[in-house]
Design a protein around this motif. Structure first.
Motif, PDB file in Angstrom:
ATOM      1  N   LEU A   1      66.525  28.987  34.639  1.00  0.00           N
ATOM      2  CA  LEU A   1      65.807  29.709  35.692  1.00  0.00           C
ATOM      3  C   LEU A   1      65.228  28.707  36.664  1.00  0.00           C
ATOM      4  CD1 LEU A   1      64.828  32.559  36.584  1.00  0.00           C
ATOM      5  CD2 LEU A   1      62.768  32.103  35.273  1.00  0.00           C
ATOM      6  N   ASN A   2      65.446  28.935  37.939  1.00  0.00           N
ATOM      7  CA  ASN A   2      64.899  28.034  38.961  1.00  0.00           C
ATOM      8  C   ASN A   2      63.392  28.177  39.054  1.00  0.00           C
ATOM      9  OD1 ASN A   2      67.454  27.116  39.637  1.00  0.00           O
ATOM     10  ND2 ASN A   2      67.781  28.799  41.112  1.00  0.00           N
TER      11      ASN A   2
ATOM     12  N   ALA B   1      68.363  36.791  15.407  1.00  0.00           N
ATOM     13  CA  ALA B   1      69.530  35.952  15.696  1.00  0.00           C
ATOM     14  C   ALA B   1      69.420  35.346  17.086  1.00  0.00           C
ATOM     15  CB  ALA B   1      70.807  36.781  15.587  1.00  0.00           C
ATOM     16  N   THR B   2      69.971  34.179  17.267  1.00  0.00           N
ATOM     17  CA  THR B   2      69.977  33.528  18.573  1.00  0.00           C
ATOM     18  C   THR B   2      71.112  34.088  19.428  1.00  0.00           C
ATOM     19  OG1 THR B   2      71.386  31.745  17.749  1.00  0.00           O
ATOM     20  CG2 THR B   2      68.984  31.419  17.626  1.00  0.00           C
ATOM     21  N   TYR B   3      71.019  33.868  20.730  1.00  0.00           N
ATOM     22  CA  TYR B   3      72.023  34.463  21.617  1.00  0.00           C
ATOM     23  C   TYR B   3      73.440  33.934  21.399  1.00  0.00           C
ATOM     24  CZ  TYR B   3      72.067  30.458  24.878  1.00  0.00           C
ATOM     25  OH  TYR B   3      72.230  29.232  25.453  1.00  0.00           O
TER      26      TYR B   3
ATOM     27  N   LEU C   1      63.328  28.740  30.608  1.00  0.00           N
ATOM     28  CA  LEU C   1      64.029  30.005  30.414  1.00  0.00           C
ATOM     29  C   LEU C   1      65.473  29.923  30.881  1.00  0.00           C
ATOM     30  CD1 LEU C   1      61.312  32.476  31.751  1.00  0.00           C
ATOM     31  CD2 LEU C   1      61.683  31.765  29.373  1.00  0.00           C
ATOM     32  N   LEU C   2      66.278  30.790  30.295  1.00  0.00           N
ATOM     33  CA  LEU C   2      67.654  31.015  30.729  1.00  0.00           C
ATOM     34  C   LEU C   2      67.769  32.473  31.164  1.00  0.00           C
ATOM     35  CD1 LEU C   2      69.545  29.310  27.756  1.00  0.00           C
ATOM     36  CD2 LEU C   2      69.064  28.306  29.993  1.00  0.00           C
TER      37      LEU C   2
ATOM     38  N   ALA D   1      65.173  28.761  26.474  1.00  0.00           N
ATOM     39  CA  ALA D   1      66.147  27.675  26.557  1.00  0.00           C
ATOM     40  C   ALA D   1      66.110  26.767  25.333  1.00  0.00           C
ATOM     41  CB  ALA D   1      65.903  26.847  27.822  1.00  0.00           C
ATOM     42  N   GLU D   2      64.956  26.641  24.687  1.00  0.00           N
ATOM     43  CA  GLU D   2      64.835  25.713  23.563  1.00  0.00           C
ATOM     44  C   GLU D   2      65.177  26.373  22.232  1.00  0.00           C
ATOM     45  OE1 GLU D   2      60.907  24.173  23.848  1.00  0.00           O
ATOM     46  OE2 GLU D   2      61.327  22.968  25.647  1.00  0.00           O
ATOM     47  N   THR D   3      64.619  27.548  21.985  1.00  0.00           N
ATOM     48  CA  THR D   3      64.860  28.210  20.692  1.00  0.00           C
ATOM     49  C   THR D   3      66.144  29.024  20.684  1.00  0.00           C
ATOM     50  OG1 THR D   3      63.657  30.238  21.283  1.00  0.00           O
ATOM     51  CG2 THR D   3      62.366  28.400  20.373  1.00  0.00           C
ATOM     52  N   LYS D   4      66.673  29.330  21.891  1.00  0.00           N
ATOM     53  CA  LYS D   4      67.863  30.164  22.067  1.00  0.00           C
ATOM     54  C   LYS D   4      67.652  31.604  21.599  1.00  0.00           C
ATOM     55  CE  LYS D   4      71.108  26.261  21.779  1.00  0.00           C
ATOM     56  NZ  LYS D   4      70.832  25.970  23.191  1.00  0.00           N
TER      57      LYS D   4
END
Length: 459
Positions: free
Chosen positions: A458-459, A429-431, A370-371, A399-402
């Motif tokens: 994400l930690n 739509a992606t970020y 994750l982001l 994080a992978e697909t955005k």
């Protein structure tokens, strides 16, 4: 007396009237049955009157803060609760009358006042009349839940409906329930001048939200002088000369509090217990909600359930979307599904919370990379200019697909700004697409691309 129709709609909430409009426009003869007030919860006891009251409470709050803006207003300000109540009633009545006028003038529609009960899978009784149709749509909504808590039958209490009738500000309002309805009324009446205590069984308020959201909302309420009692393990009620004793906790803090008024805001229940659904064979779940599939059809062919009574959404906008799904599938040859709907809602405390998609907690459960990005409202120019800097903005992405998975905007304009993210999620739509948008300055929404640019693992 027997009457035959192409379709019967039971309930005139958010979904029912609009569906009646589509069905009659398609050439059908339709009966719409309503036992009480046209417009449903939103128009009569929900969104419209409560948000009108929230607006009055906000005006009172700003008046008290006027000196911060260089404006002098005589202090203390006065609250005319009768006028506040009358304003909310007028706004609600106008909305209801607009719906009624539309329905009464609709070609092909017969409006019937009364309580509808099933006599079979295609037959509904209203008084002495039997209505028959091959298609029946249930849109009966819900009401406040009143659990069998100790002593509840020995005291007077308010619900989200009866509290709208108050013409005086309570001396001390005890709100039992620390979720969306309860918190809105808690802040509202605190701003009207009442002492307010919120009592919640869970360890934190609005427990479905991330912990940082819950804690910030708690801080906002406490800053305004509201007492918040979470982890209330022994809630009970007893009559008192000054109102009601509310037992709060058996283990820590003051064991009870005395309120002049008590508001029960502990959930909702569907209005399905007196429809004769068993005669039609319509299945209910353990909580009384009507079971529906992804197209909102029940287990009985020719019967659909829309809105709060189906347990698939508890908001005006989800009820309306239920209508859109049913109408698109029946009349437009589409295959719309409830599962395609992205969850979005708002909590109308001030500042409001706008929410879409997954919370950070829910996203973590996916086990994916994750982001996350978070920005306090103290760094949002629009919030600084307005002198309303409480809260924050947070976005969670894959994080992978955005793809954006969810977002929370707890801050001034959060209920509006969240739609910029909601629209992108609906568009798939992606970020990075939104990150390169050029928003208008100065707005709250202009910070969304900045927040997205700060997304980090994400930690």
């Amino acid at each position: 007396m027997n009457q035959f129709f192409d379709a019967i709609v039971i309930g005139a909430g958010q979904a029912g009237p609009s569906l009646a409009g589509r069905l009659t426009a398609a050439g059908m003869q339709v009966a719409l049955v309503e036992r009480k007030l046209v417009g449903g919860t939103c128009v009569n006891t929900g969104c419209i009157p409560t948000k009108t009251l929230v607006a009055s409470a906000y005006a009172a709050h700003l008046a008290r803060r006027s000196s911060e803006y260089g404006i002098t207003i005589e202090s203390p300000i006065k609250i005319d609760m009768k006028r506040v109540k009358a304003r909310a009633e007028t706004v609600s009545m106008n909305a209801r009358q607009n719906v009624e006028t539309w329905l009464r003038g609709m070609d092909g529609l017969t409006v019937i006042e009364g309580h509808a009960r099933f006599e079979g899978p295609d037959v509904v009784r209203v008084g002495e009349s039997l209505l028959k149709a091959p298609r029946i749509f249930i849109n009966v909504g819900g009401r406040a839940s009143v659990p069998d808590m100790p002593g509840i039958g020995t005291v007077d209490y308010l619900t989200n409906t009866s509290i709208l009738k108050l013409e005086k500000v309570p001396r001390h309002l005890v709100v039992v329930g620390g979720s969306y309805i309860g918190l809105e009324f808690a802040q509202m009446y605190r701003r009207f001048g009442a002492q307010v205590t919120v009592v919640e069984m869970s360890p934190r308020l609005i427990a479905r939200e991330d912990e940082d959201v819950s804690e910030t909302v708690r801080e906002i309420l406490i800053d305004e002088g509201i007492t918040v009692r979470t982890s209330a393990t022994c809630i009970g009620f007893k009559p008192h000369a000054d109102g009601v004793v509310v037992d709060v906790d058996c283990t820590s803090g003051e064991p009870s509090t005395v309120g002049s008024h008590v508001l029960l805001a502990v959930g909702r229940r569907p209005n399905t217990d007196d429809l004769g659904l068993e005669k039609a064979g319509v299945a209910l779940d353990a909580r009384g909600y009507i079971g529906v599939d992804d197209s909102l059809a029940t287990n009985v062919s020719g019967i659909w359930a829309m809105g709060d009574c189906n347990g698939r959404g508890a908001f005006t906008h989800t009820s309306y979307n239920d209508y859109e799904i049913v109408a698109a599938n029946l009349l437009d040859g589409e295959k719309r599904r409830v599962s395609d709907r992205i969850s979005a809602y708002a909590l109308y405390v001030d500042p409001p919370l706008g929410r879409v998609g997954m919370s950070e907690t829910e996203a973590r459960r996916m086990g994916r990379k994750l982001l996350v990005s978070k920005r306090p409202m103290t760094r949002v120019g629009r919030a600084i200019e307005k002198g309303e800097t409480k809260g924050f903005m947070k976005v969670v992405a894959d994080a992978e697909t955005k793809q954006i998975l969810g977002a929370a905007i707890l801050g001034v304009g959060g209920d509006e700004a969240i739609h910029g993210i909601l629209d992108m999620m609906n568009a798939g739509a992606t970020y990075p697409v939104l990150k390169w948008a050029v928003p208008i300055h100065p707005t709250v929404s202009e910070l969304i691309p900045t927040v997205l640019a700060d997304l980090k693992p994400l930690n």
